[in-house]
Motif scaffolding. Structure first.
Motif, PDB file in Angstrom:
ATOM      1  N   UNK A  46      72.317  21.870  47.797  1.00  0.00           N
ATOM      2  CA  UNK A  46      71.102  21.686  46.982  1.00  0.00           C
ATOM      3  C   UNK A  46      71.118  22.617  45.768  1.00  0.00           C
ATOM      4  N   UNK A  47      71.592  23.837  45.977  1.00  0.00           N
ATOM      5  CA  UNK A  47      71.681  24.769  44.845  1.00  0.00           C
ATOM      6  C   UNK A  47      72.619  24.230  43.768  1.00  0.00           C
ATOM      7  N   UNK A  48      73.747  23.656  44.215  1.00  0.00           N
ATOM      8  CA  UNK A  48      74.714  23.139  43.246  1.00  0.00           C
ATOM      9  C   UNK A  48      74.186  21.893  42.534  1.00  0.00           C
ATOM     10  N   UNK A  49      73.463  21.058  43.272  1.00  0.00           N
ATOM     11  CA  UNK A  49      72.971  19.809  42.695  1.00  0.00           C
ATOM     12  C   UNK A  49      71.767  20.030  41.794  1.00  0.00           C
ATOM     13  N   UNK A 101      73.324  25.944  56.193  1.00  0.00           N
ATOM     14  CA  UNK A 101      73.669  26.815  55.068  1.00  0.00           C
ATOM     15  C   UNK A 101      74.469  26.025  54.041  1.00  0.00           C
ATOM     16  N   UNK A 102      75.359  25.179  54.518  1.00  0.00           N
ATOM     17  CA  UNK A 102      76.095  24.305  53.585  1.00  0.00           C
ATOM     18  C   UNK A 102      75.138  23.344  52.877  1.00  0.00           C
ATOM     19  N   UNK A 103      74.173  22.832  53.617  1.00  0.00           N
ATOM     20  CA  UNK A 103      73.176  21.944  53.009  1.00  0.00           C
ATOM     21  C   UNK A 103      72.434  22.677  51.889  1.00  0.00           C
ATOM     22  N   UNK A 104      72.001  23.900  52.150  1.00  0.00           N
ATOM     23  CA  UNK A 104      71.271  24.671  51.144  1.00  0.00           C
ATOM     24  C   UNK A 104      72.157  24.926  49.920  1.00  0.00           C
ATOM     25  N   UNK A 109      70.802  22.910  39.569  1.00  0.00           N
ATOM     26  CA  UNK A 109      70.921  24.213  38.917  1.00  0.00           C
ATOM     27  C   UNK A 109      69.603  24.581  38.227  1.00  0.00           C
ATOM     28  N   UNK A 110      69.248  25.830  38.298  1.00  0.00           N
ATOM     29  CA  UNK A 110      68.000  26.289  37.692  1.00  0.00           C
ATOM     30  C   UNK A 110      66.819  26.208  38.628  1.00  0.00           C
ATOM     31  N   UNK A 111      66.988  25.570  39.771  1.00  0.00           N
ATOM     32  CA  UNK A 111      65.896  25.450  40.743  1.00  0.00           C
ATOM     33  C   UNK A 111      66.234  26.347  41.929  1.00  0.00           C
ATOM     34  N   UNK A 112      65.623  27.527  42.025  1.00  0.00           N
ATOM     35  CA  UNK A 112      65.967  28.400  43.151  1.00  0.00           C
ATOM     36  C   UNK A 112      65.691  27.689  44.477  1.00  0.00           C
ATOM     37  N   UNK A 113      66.674  27.663  45.309  1.00  0.00           N
ATOM     38  CA  UNK A 113      66.513  27.049  46.634  1.00  0.00           C
ATOM     39  C   UNK A 113      67.039  28.045  47.646  1.00  0.00           C
ATOM     40  N   UNK A 141      60.756  14.811  46.295  1.00  0.00           N
ATOM     41  CA  UNK A 141      61.436  13.510  46.384  1.00  0.00           C
ATOM     42  C   UNK A 141      62.913  13.645  45.984  1.00  0.00           C
ATOM     43  N   UNK A 142      63.166  14.380  44.911  1.00  0.00           N
ATOM     44  CA  UNK A 142      64.536  14.601  44.446  1.00  0.00           C
ATOM     45  C   UNK A 142      65.344  15.362  45.490  1.00  0.00           C
ATOM     46  N   UNK A 143      64.730  16.367  46.099  1.00  0.00           N
ATOM     47  CA  UNK A 143      65.451  17.197  47.065  1.00  0.00           C
ATOM     48  C   UNK A 143      65.733  16.428  48.353  1.00  0.00           C
ATOM     49  N   UNK A 144      64.796  15.589  48.773  1.00  0.00           N
ATOM     50  CA  UNK A 144      65.060  14.757  49.956  1.00  0.00           C
ATOM     51  C   UNK A 144      66.253  13.845  49.670  1.00  0.00           C
TER      52      UNK A 144
END
Lengths: 322, 322
Positions: free
Chosen positions: A146-149, A140-143, A151-155, A199-202
């Motif tokens: 990703x949301x913080x890194x 959950x912290x990982x998710x 922004x604008x990309x629903x994860x 690639x960016x998310x990995x």
């Protein structure tokens, strides 16, 4: 996951698996690229290992050869005796268990990130197999990171509960792990936009593991997560064939609220089939190609707001470089 | 097509084929529906026969079992002696030739409408195999009729020239015929919007044939058609693997002008590959899943404005009801 939800040690043995399903192209081509140029997977405290999970299915550009690899990693199967009659994916699961496990033991990998695509309009989604204390966990912290890194990309985080069954996914072999699912992308197609996004998310996920390994603490927060409730099959004729398909008002609306009385299927006769549940659900994997054979038109999920406690930093002794 | 571009007799023996490729779902489910409820295919002067072209591939939800059925109907093959080593699609092509042909003879069907889906963003497209006098033909009038009946729905005519080869498609078995291609739809997925669109267009096509059979004349007009010029493969590594994929600026832009110097591929290294041709082309089948194995990232076409002469009405003697 067989592990505690919060690791107490740095995650040093990390794998990134692609091609678990041989027609989900982003992970396949990322892994093939990284096998030649592994620099992107290196961080100061670890180097993630790229693994092409199902080479035969990938070569055939099919989800699987004999059976779904991502349903094969039960301890019951892995501990059984290999036979010449094992399906291809059974043999491959034993090989991967040797490489990344053994599942359920101390020598198992610390983290497996398994890469997937869906034909459904799921956007970016992390899928975590059941853990009763999921709301306090690493994933959950990982998710949230990703949301913080991005922004604008629903994860979103999707919890795949199987309370009475054994875990069976590729990432269940490691002590911690998660599946990264990105869509929509047709089977057998590699879209540059989704390839780049994955690639960016990995990279972000590896950055998060690096921060954790370096002893970073992560504060508490609140977020919505989604939990699978069950599956809904297509409408069918008496002989079992499709009698209709997903309604245009539901198609492409993954993770959006579905209210009782709203249409879910359009019959070939022209009639609408309405959702008859008692409460709002959030459909996911809407019209996923691979699920027709599983008799799944979509999965229902519930949205839950969770208060996630802080993730404490590792103690300095455990974060020392190896 | 082995026939003259303008039929001189009513088209009474008409077939609508779906599932020529076993994972293109709109045609498959339309044909299955019509096999149970054929009323939609009836017109006063004819009843179109629904045919599931490749039942084994459809059952497996794969494009084909052994080879591409829609490349199998050459006279050379159809006139050869059947052997136990024939691929499944070879045997099936002979069966369909018995049912709908014989190709190249007077007893062949008058018209085959073959239904297809693509993962590319092609919208609605009619594909006609080579005929040197295509601009005066029945199929151009048919396309023009669909454009008039469905305002706001782009419907293009794509000419698939193979000047030195034999015709090989399912619809080449009949005296006249055409392929209706609709996208984008992932393989193995049935979208209600595309299913409904294909159903409407099939009805319009049968209406046009009925008007023609009743002796209607169609006036001259001008329209743009597209003619295939050749294929462009993906960028590849020395060992033949993909080195990149379709550029985001080209992805989903089928039938739009591609100018020299514009990007066509994004390499995994991050670099762009530019189009080096000398003139504007119109890419089609951009990133079609089924064409990876054919080493085709997209097809180049040219846009041609043609002046189409009037289609004269049939003489009254030939339009008499049978």
């Amino acid at each position: 996951m067989c592990s505690l939800p919060v690791p107490r040690e740095p995650l040093r043995r990390v794998a990134v698996t692609g091609g678990t399903h041989g027609n989900e192209m982003c992970g396949i081509y990322l892994v093939r690229h990284w096998l030649k140029a592994p620099g992107e997977l290196q961080r100061p405290s670890f180097s993630a290992m790229p693994v092409l999970a199902n080479p035969a299915a990938t070569a055939a550009c099919r989800r699987y050869i004999d059976c779904d690899l991502n349903r094969t990693f039960t301890l019951t199967f892995l501990k059984s005796t290999a036979t010449p009659d094992d399906p291809y994916e059974g043999t491959r699961a034993r090989e991967l268990n040797e490489l990344l496990g053994l599942k359920g033991t101390d020598q198992a990998f610390d983290f497996i990130l398994d890469l997937h695509n869906t034909t459904a309009n799921m956007g970016v989604c992390l899928i975590s197999e059941a853990s009763h204390s999921y709301h306090s966990g690493f994933n959950v912290h990982l998710c949230h990171y990703l949301q913080q890194q991005n922004p604008g990309l629903p994860c979103r985080l999707l919890q795949w509960e199987s309370p009475e069954k054994e875990t069976y996914s590729v990432d269940s072999v490691s002590k911690n792990g998660i599946c990264l699912e990105i869509g929509p992308q047709p089977q057998g197609v590699l879209r540059a936009d989704l390839f780049s996004r994955m690639r960016t998310l990995v990279a972000s996920i590896l950055d998060f593991i690096e921060l954790f390994n370096q002893g970073a603490a992560f504060p508490a927060f609140e977020m919505d997560i989604y939990r699978i409730l069950g599956a809904v099959d297509f409408p069918r004729t008496a002989d079992g064939d499709l009698a209709g398909t997903v309604h245009p008002q539901l198609q492409d609306h993954d993770f959006e609220p579905l209210r009782p009385g709203e249409p879910i299927f359009k019959l070939f006769s022209g009639e609408d089939v309405l959702y008859e549940g008692n409460s709002i659900v959030y459909p996911v994997f809407v019209n996923e190609a691979a699920y027709y054979e599983k008799h799944v038109a979509f999965l229902k999920s519930e949205r839950i707001q969770v208060s996630v406690p802080a993730l404490p930093g590792l103690t300095s002794s455990s974060t020392l470089a190896p």
